[in-house]
Design a protein around this motif. Structure first.
Motif, PDB file in Angstrom:
ATOM      1  N   VAL A 267      41.492  15.616  57.228  1.00  9.70           N
ATOM      2  CA  VAL A 267      42.169  16.150  56.047  1.00  9.70           C
ATOM      3  C   VAL A 267      41.786  17.616  55.919  1.00  9.70           C
ATOM      4  O   VAL A 267      40.703  17.952  55.436  1.00  9.70           O
ATOM      5  CB  VAL A 267      41.783  15.364  54.784  1.00  9.70           C
ATOM      6  CG1 VAL A 267      42.464  15.976  53.566  1.00  9.70           C
ATOM      7  CG2 VAL A 267      42.178  13.908  54.918  1.00  9.70           C
ATOM      8  N   THR A 268      42.632  18.493  56.374  1.00  9.70           N
ATOM      9  CA  THR A 268      42.403  19.932  56.313  1.00  9.70           C
ATOM     10  C   THR A 268      43.556  20.597  55.573  1.00  9.70           C
ATOM     11  O   THR A 268      44.626  20.013  55.400  1.00  9.70           O
ATOM     12  CB  THR A 268      42.295  20.525  57.723  1.00  9.70           C
ATOM     13  OG1 THR A 268      43.551  20.332  58.402  1.00  9.70           O
ATOM     14  CG2 THR A 268      41.188  19.846  58.517  1.00  9.70           C
ATOM     15  N   GLY A 269      43.306  21.827  55.149  1.00  6.91           N
ATOM     16  CA  GLY A 269      44.364  22.557  54.471  1.00  6.91           C
ATOM     17  C   GLY A 269      45.580  22.758  55.344  1.00  6.91           C
ATOM     18  O   GLY A 269      46.721  22.647  54.888  1.00  6.91           O
ATOM     19  N   GLN A 270      45.353  23.035  56.628  1.00 12.06           N
ATOM     20  CA  GLN A 270      46.476  23.230  57.541  1.00 12.06           C
ATOM     21  C   GLN A 270      47.254  21.943  57.752  1.00 12.06           C
ATOM     22  O   GLN A 270      48.483  21.956  57.795  1.00 12.06           O
ATOM     23  CB  GLN A 270      45.953  23.751  58.876  1.00 12.06           C
ATOM     24  CG  GLN A 270      47.056  24.010  59.906  1.00 12.06           C
ATOM     25  CD  GLN A 270      46.501  24.524  61.226  1.00 12.06           C
ATOM     26  OE1 GLN A 270      45.283  24.689  61.359  1.00 12.06           O
ATOM     27  NE2 GLN A 270      47.372  24.762  62.182  1.00 12.06           N
ATOM     28  N   LYS A 271      46.546  20.806  57.873  1.00 17.08           N
ATOM     29  CA  LYS A 271      47.219  19.530  58.092  1.00 17.08           C
ATOM     30  C   LYS A 271      48.062  19.156  56.881  1.00 17.08           C
ATOM     31  O   LYS A 271      49.211  18.708  57.018  1.00 17.08           O
ATOM     32  CB  LYS A 271      46.179  18.437  58.362  1.00 17.08           C
ATOM     33  CG  LYS A 271      46.770  17.134  58.859  1.00 17.08           C
ATOM     34  CD  LYS A 271      47.381  17.269  60.229  1.00 17.08           C
ATOM     35  CE  LYS A 271      47.863  15.931  60.764  1.00 17.08           C
ATOM     36  NZ  LYS A 271      48.499  16.056  62.088  1.00 17.08           N
ATOM     37  N   VAL A 272      47.518  19.338  55.703  1.00 15.34           N
ATOM     38  CA  VAL A 272      48.285  19.040  54.484  1.00 15.34           C
ATOM     39  C   VAL A 272      49.481  19.966  54.383  1.00 15.34           C
ATOM     40  O   VAL A 272      50.583  19.557  54.004  1.00 15.34           O
ATOM     41  CB  VAL A 272      47.382  19.159  53.246  1.00 15.34           C
ATOM     42  CG1 VAL A 272      48.203  19.012  51.970  1.00 15.34           C
ATOM     43  CG2 VAL A 272      46.287  18.105  53.285  1.00 15.34           C
ATOM     44  N   VAL A 378      39.380   9.056  48.953  1.00 13.47           N
ATOM     45  CA  VAL A 378      39.758  10.326  48.341  1.00 13.47           C
ATOM     46  C   VAL A 378      38.578  11.290  48.363  1.00 13.47           C
ATOM     47  O   VAL A 378      38.726  12.482  48.678  1.00 13.47           O
ATOM     48  CB  VAL A 378      40.261  10.106  46.899  1.00 13.47           C
ATOM     49  CG1 VAL A 378      40.464  11.444  46.187  1.00 13.47           C
ATOM     50  CG2 VAL A 378      41.569   9.321  46.901  1.00 13.47           C
ATOM     51  N   GLN A 379      37.398  10.796  48.024  1.00 16.34           N
ATOM     52  CA  GLN A 379      36.211  11.643  48.019  1.00 16.34           C
ATOM     53  C   GLN A 379      35.914  12.184  49.418  1.00 16.34           C
ATOM     54  O   GLN A 379      35.571  13.356  49.589  1.00 16.34           O
ATOM     55  CB  GLN A 379      35.001  10.867  47.486  1.00 16.34           C
ATOM     56  CG  GLN A 379      35.185  10.311  46.085  1.00 16.34           C
ATOM     57  CD  GLN A 379      35.628  11.382  45.104  1.00 16.34           C
ATOM     58  OE1 GLN A 379      35.045  12.467  45.039  1.00 16.34           O
ATOM     59  NE2 GLN A 379      36.665  11.092  44.347  1.00 16.34           N
ATOM     60  N   LYS A 380      36.051  11.346  50.413  1.00 17.60           N
ATOM     61  CA  LYS A 380      35.824  11.790  51.789  1.00 17.60           C
ATOM     62  C   LYS A 380      36.855  12.845  52.188  1.00 17.60           C
ATOM     63  O   LYS A 380      36.538  13.827  52.872  1.00 17.60           O
ATOM     64  CB  LYS A 380      35.880  10.606  52.740  1.00 17.60           C
ATOM     65  CG  LYS A 380      34.738   9.610  52.561  1.00 17.60           C
ATOM     66  CD  LYS A 380      34.894   8.413  53.488  1.00 17.60           C
ATOM     67  CE  LYS A 380      33.769   7.404  53.295  1.00 17.60           C
ATOM     68  NZ  LYS A 380      33.932   6.203  54.153  1.00 17.60           N
ATOM     69  N   GLY A 381      38.097  12.622  51.772  1.00 20.61           N
ATOM     70  CA  GLY A 381      39.135  13.594  52.085  1.00 20.61           C
ATOM     71  C   GLY A 381      38.885  14.936  51.421  1.00 20.61           C
ATOM     72  O   GLY A 381      39.102  16.000  52.022  1.00 20.61           O
ATOM     73  N   ARG A 383      35.974  16.241  50.543  1.00 19.07           N
ATOM     74  CA  ARG A 383      34.862  16.914  51.214  1.00 19.07           C
ATOM     75  C   ARG A 383      35.279  17.458  52.577  1.00 19.07           C
ATOM     76  O   ARG A 383      34.785  18.506  53.020  1.00 19.07           O
ATOM     77  CB  ARG A 383      33.680  15.955  51.337  1.00 19.07           C
ATOM     78  CG  ARG A 383      32.958  15.745  50.012  1.00 19.07           C
ATOM     79  CD  ARG A 383      31.779  14.777  50.124  1.00 19.07           C
ATOM     80  NE  ARG A 383      30.970  14.809  48.925  1.00 19.07           N
ATOM     81  CZ  ARG A 383      31.255  14.169  47.788  1.00 19.07           C
ATOM     82  NH1 ARG A 383      32.352  13.442  47.716  1.00 19.07           N
ATOM     83  NH2 ARG A 383      30.471  14.273  46.729  1.00 19.07           N
ATOM     84  N   SER A 384      36.184  16.749  53.226  1.00 17.17           N
ATOM     85  CA  SER A 384      36.723  17.270  54.479  1.00 17.17           C
ATOM     86  C   SER A 384      37.531  18.542  54.238  1.00 17.17           C
ATOM     87  O   SER A 384      37.452  19.501  55.016  1.00 17.17           O
ATOM     88  CB  SER A 384      37.594  16.205  55.154  1.00 17.17           C
ATOM     89  OG  SER A 384      38.204  16.711  56.324  1.00 17.17           O
ATOM     90  N   LEU A 385      38.297  18.553  53.162  1.00 11.46           N
ATOM     91  CA  LEU A 385      39.045  19.754  52.800  1.00 11.46           C
ATOM     92  C   LEU A 385      38.105  20.923  52.538  1.00 11.46           C
ATOM     93  O   LEU A 385      38.353  22.054  52.968  1.00 11.46           O
ATOM     94  CB  LEU A 385      39.895  19.488  51.556  1.00 11.46           C
ATOM     95  CG  LEU A 385      41.303  18.938  51.750  1.00 11.46           C
ATOM     96  CD1 LEU A 385      41.941  18.641  50.390  1.00 11.46           C
ATOM     97  CD2 LEU A 385      42.168  19.911  52.519  1.00 11.46           C
ATOM     98  N   THR A 386      37.027  20.664  51.804  1.00  9.45           N
ATOM     99  CA  THR A 386      36.067  21.715  51.488  1.00  9.45           C
ATOM    100  C   THR A 386      35.436  22.273  52.758  1.00  9.45           C
ATOM    101  O   THR A 386      35.307  23.497  52.928  1.00  9.45           O
ATOM    102  CB  THR A 386      34.982  21.177  50.549  1.00  9.45           C
ATOM    103  OG1 THR A 386      35.590  20.722  49.337  1.00  9.45           O
ATOM    104  CG2 THR A 386      33.960  22.247  50.230  1.00  9.45           C
TER     105      THR A 386
END
Length: 924
Positions: A267-272, A378-381, A383-386
């Motif tokens: 879950v990254t900003g680019q992927k979203v 959701v929490q894991k996602g 933190r992955s985004l961060t």
């Protein structure tokens, strides 16, 4: 010649190698029945038999009748197409009541009745054994080859023109069904064996059937015939089973699973962003993934047109006309239930629900329904985004020029149950955003621009350098024409052709979507000097993790904020001017004042100056009481409410002056440019009521001063929206005067520093960079520019909303690790879902009401009070003169402000040359 037919007259049947010696196989029987056209096949018979393949059915029947007697296959002979044809002819002759139809016509007309292509005519009748014996068919035999007329074999007469009786469709169908029965097959068995057969010849017939969309046509017929019948349930269940089988097979395909997987570790900003690249059609594209399921859902949702063709008259009707969103949601849930790894929709939905304040319990319920992933996912996602955001910004700062804006983030924590160790608290923190400069966003970092001009090009700082120049006043006059004309055009009736006087751009920034990187929040109080130092260390050492080599050749990096932030950073630089370490000397820090806080202070200065007393007409105090305004007082005013009141009164005064000029004019025609020029000239510079033909009363002079001050405020906000740093640069000297005149000492001194640096000390390149750092364009749309510190205020508002929605369970650590760096992603996801389901801006934001009613009320109030009107009122002599902010500010600058500025920053007071150069860098 005797006409009596004898059995011995028929030549004996000879078996050929091509004729099977046993009963025809099932495939052969299917081919024989197919010859009748039961499924519309057009394959001619090519099988030879005893050399008689050149005889036609008609000739065989004629020969049979001419011989007399009966004919049947020789005992012990094998099955052949020739014998079948003779048997059929003989049976037809023995049926006097059958319809008069030739064999050839029967064979080639039945397929047309069945809706299938007519087969080519063959020299041989392709019929099953005893095909016509039970179908009540009569074969007509020609009297002579020359006539071509066919009559009944029992009533041979001279050819006549008697009309043949047509064969109905039911009769033809019955013949085919009898053929199937004669083959000891039922209709279901026949159809099953036909479409299951692997025989190449049979497959060729069925292929033609499918090419003509026969299966779909048959299903539609069954749908109509079985509707409401006792066999309907079995038919519907079978059809549903087919749809389920096809849908599951498609949903389980690798193509679907590959395209819509979003593991929490990825879950990254680019992927979203890739999923939301066309944010208005995210669910629409999701829906189109499972084509069979979507075809079914389209029918259930009664979709006749695509979403792009749907009208959008109102938010309510728009929502009801977005079936693709419903389809996409259903498809996403079903795909997720078939494989929980295919969870792109559920992950993005979970993040959306969490960032909008959805409680954990509700999120778990929606997860059980397949609409979201679990709370832990959701929490894991998040933190992955961060983590991804931090890595991205670390890479960006080493390749591009950048600046940072930060502001205080104050959050109140309320506890329902008050205890000694659990009381309400007010936490002070800091939130920051890193911004890449648009010109450097797509190129590698070049050599840092020079900061100062050469010494011989720097003028000695004297008072005259800080006053507006002639070109500044000319620019202000031109933009004031536009703002006045806008107020006049607004009052014209609908359908008027008058237009607002346009403003010519001076130096607009290139329209590019600004690259933004929200940074992690810090529980640090930036209102203190020590707090600002801690903020710098946290950003550079912990957040960005800048290497030592970056500070070895320090770049001038802008750190932007309000006046207090800039003041604290300047103090830090002064305290560290003798430090030799590149990092600790803070030589790389360039504090810069930002425009939104400047706009708020300017608005407050104007409001306090013209507030006056409620006893005197024309003051903001009396007008606000007349309108019943709230949240406005001289000591404290809400910025939004004060800004709206200033604009409403400005428009009302301009419209009243326009009406006054029209009454005194010789022409009844409204000349916008003429009246605009007159009104603008009356308040630009010293107020002159006489130019308008008005008495020079106190209230009229106060009103013209109000128009001039508000015109400056309006121009600053409009120049920010336009992204024109040239207009902002020309406005800074006027704002500097007004800040001095309004007693805003801190902002006045900072404006002197900023103005001297832009106009006289910094290079043009660095001055442009400083001005550019004050504006951002998050949408990349012309006219959608905003102040940089306004962007940070919006981020702080979202952070406070999420923080408060979670209650006492929210911590600063969680806000730092999972929320603060993902604000832009949250905004993109929220915008996508709102647009996808048709939620208009009026459904999520407060729709700005029209100001026409308030303008009309103030217009009448001013006219009745004799303000800006030729008919003088007794109240016009009352009141206290309003301070001329520009004149008073100029006096204060000459009398003390500039002197204090120069004394504070006089370079000859430095200890040595090294300290002098360091101090110069600190000050400017």
């Amino acid at each position: 010649m005797s006409n009596k037919r004898q059995l011995s007259d028929i030549p004996p049947y000879k078996e050929t190698p091509a004729t099977p010696s046993k009963r025809a196989s099932r495939a052969s029987r299917l081919q024989g029945i197919s010859g009748l056209g039961v499924l519309g096949f057009n394959k001619p018979d090519t099988q030879s038999s005893g050399g008689a393949n050149q005889d036609t059915p008609e000739k065989a029947a004629e020969a049979l009748l001419s011989l007399g007697g009966t004919h049947s296959p020789l005992e012990g002979s094998t099955f052949s197409w020739d014998s079948m044809a003779f048997n059929a002819a003989e049976d037809a002759v023995r049926t006097p009541t059958g319809p008069n139809i030739p064999i050839r016509e029967f064979v080639y007309t039945l397929p047309e009745a069945m809706g299938s292509p007519t087969p080519k005519r063959s020299s041989r009748a392709v019929l099953g054994q005893s095909t016509l014996s039970k179908s009540a068919s009569a074969v007509e035999v020609p009297d002579s080859p020359s006539t071509g007329r066919y009559t009944s074999g029992l009533n041979r007469q001279t050819p006549t023109s008697t009309r043949k009786r047509p064969v109905t469709i039911p009769q033809k169908l019955l013949r085919v069904l009898h053929c199937i029965k004669d083959e000891n097959m039922t209709l279901p068995t026949f159809l099953e064996e036909l479409f299951k057969s692997d025989d190449p010849d049979v497959a060729q017939w069925t292929g033609i059937f499918h090419e003509n969309k026969g299966a779909g046509r048959v299903l539609k017929i069954w749908d109509g015939k079985l509707q409401g019948g006792k066999w309907e349930e079995d038919f519907v269940n079978s059809a549903v089973d087919v749809i389920v089988s096809r849908t599951l097979k498609h949903l389980e395909s690798n193509e679907i699973r590959k395209d819509w997987r979003l593991p929490y570790k990825k879950v990254t900003g680019q992927k979203v962003t890739e999923f939301l690249i066309d944010d208005f059609h995210f669910l629409h594209r999701y829906a189109e993934g499972a084509k069979y399921l979507i075809r079914f859902l389209k029918g259930v949702l009664k979709e006749d047109v695509s979403d792009r063709e749907l009208p959008s008259k109102s938010p309510k009707s728009h929502r009801s006309q977005k079936p693709s969103s419903v389809r996409g949601c259903i498809a996403a849930v079903l795909i997720f239930m078939s494989s929980q790894k295919v969870n792109a929709f559920q992950t993005i939905m979970g993040i959306f629900l969490h960032c909008t304040g959805c409680p954990k319990r509700v999120l778990e319920v929606l997860s059980g329904l397949g609409l979201s992933v679990s709370y832990s996912q959701v929490q894991k996602g998040l933190r992955s985004l961060t983590k991804d955001s931090q890595e991205e910004v670390k890479e960006a700062v080493l390749k591009h020029d950048w600046c940072v804006v930060y502001d205080n983030l104050n959050i109140t924590n309320k506890h329902h149950h008050q205890r000694a160790d659990k009381r309400d608290t007010f936490d002070n923190g800091t939130a920051a955003t890193l911004i890449l400069f648009p010109s450097d966003k797509d190129q590698s970092l070049a050599a840092p621009p020079a900061l100062f001009r050469p010494e011989d090009e720097r003028p000695e700082p004297i008072a005259e350098l800080f006053f507006p120049k002639d070109d500044d006043l000319e620019v202000f006059h031109q933009v004031s024409l536009s703002h006045v004309s806008a107020a006049i055009v607004q009052s014209l009736p609908k359908g008027s052709t008058a237009i607002v006087i346009p403003i010519l751009p001076i130096k607009k920034l290139d329209v590019n979507k600004t690259a933004l990187f929200p940074l992690q929040t810090m529980r640090l109080d930036e209102s203190t000097i020590a707090g600002n130092l801690a903020v710098l260390e946290r950003i550079t050492q912990v957040g960005l993790q800048l290497p030592k080599k970056w500070f070895a050749n320090p770049k001038n990096t802008i750190f932007a904020g309000d006046q207090m932030t800039v003041s604290r950073l300047l103090t830090l630089k002064i305290h560290r001017i003798v430090d030799t370490d590149p990092y600790h000397s803070l030589a790389w820090v360039h504090p810069t004042l930002q425009l939104f806080h400047l706009t708020m202070n300017l608005c407050g200065t104007i409001f306090r100056t013209h507030y006056g007393s409620p006893e005197f007409p024309g003051t903001l105090a009396s007008i606000s009481i007349f309108l019943g305004c709230k949240r406005l007082s001289k000591e404290k005013q809400e910025f939004k409410a004060a800004d709206e009141l200033l604009r409403i009164v400005f428009d009302a005064m301009v419209q009243l002056l326009c009406e006054s000029l029209r009454q005194g004019g010789t022409s009844d025609e409204l000349d916008i440019s003429k009246f605009t020029e007159t009104i603008t000239n009356s308040f630009c510079g010293l107020p002159s009521p006489s130019l308008l033909g008005l008495p020079c009363t106190t209230v009229n002079i106060n009103a013209l001063l109000f128009l001039r001050d508000v015109a400056v405020h309006i121009e600053l906000t409009e120049a920010i929206k336009a992204g024109d740093i040239g207009r902002i640069s020309h406005l800074l000297p006027i704002i500097t005067l007004m800040m001095h005149g309004g007693g805003n000492t801190n902002y006045a001194l900072e404006m002197l520093r900023l103005l001297y640096g832009i106009r006289h000390l910094w290079t043009d390149e660095w001055a442009t960079r400083v001005l550019s750092s004050m504006l951002v364009n998050p949408k990349g749309i012309d006219g959608e520019w905003m102040a940089t510190d306004m962007l940070q205020e919006n981020h702080n508002y979202l952070l406070k909303s999420i923080f408060s929605s979670k209650g006492s369970n929210m911590t600063w650590e969680y806000l730092r690790d999972a929320i603060s760096t993902n604000i832009r992603t949250f905004q993109a996801i929220s915008r996508m879902f709102e647009r996808e389901v048709g939620v208009g801006s009026s459904s999520t934001k407060h729709q700005k009401p029209s100001m026409a009613s308030d303008i009309s009320k103030i217009h009448g109030y001013l006219r009745s009070s004799g303000i800006l009107w030729k008919e003088k009122s007794s109240k016009c002599d009352q009141g206290i003169p309003v301070v001329d902010l520009q004149c008073l500010g100029g006096g204060k600058m000459v009398g003390g402000s500039i002197a204090r500025f120069l004394d504070r920053h006089r370079l000859e007071d430095a200890v040595d040359l090294e300290e002098t150069e360091a101090l110069e860098n600190v000050i400017y």
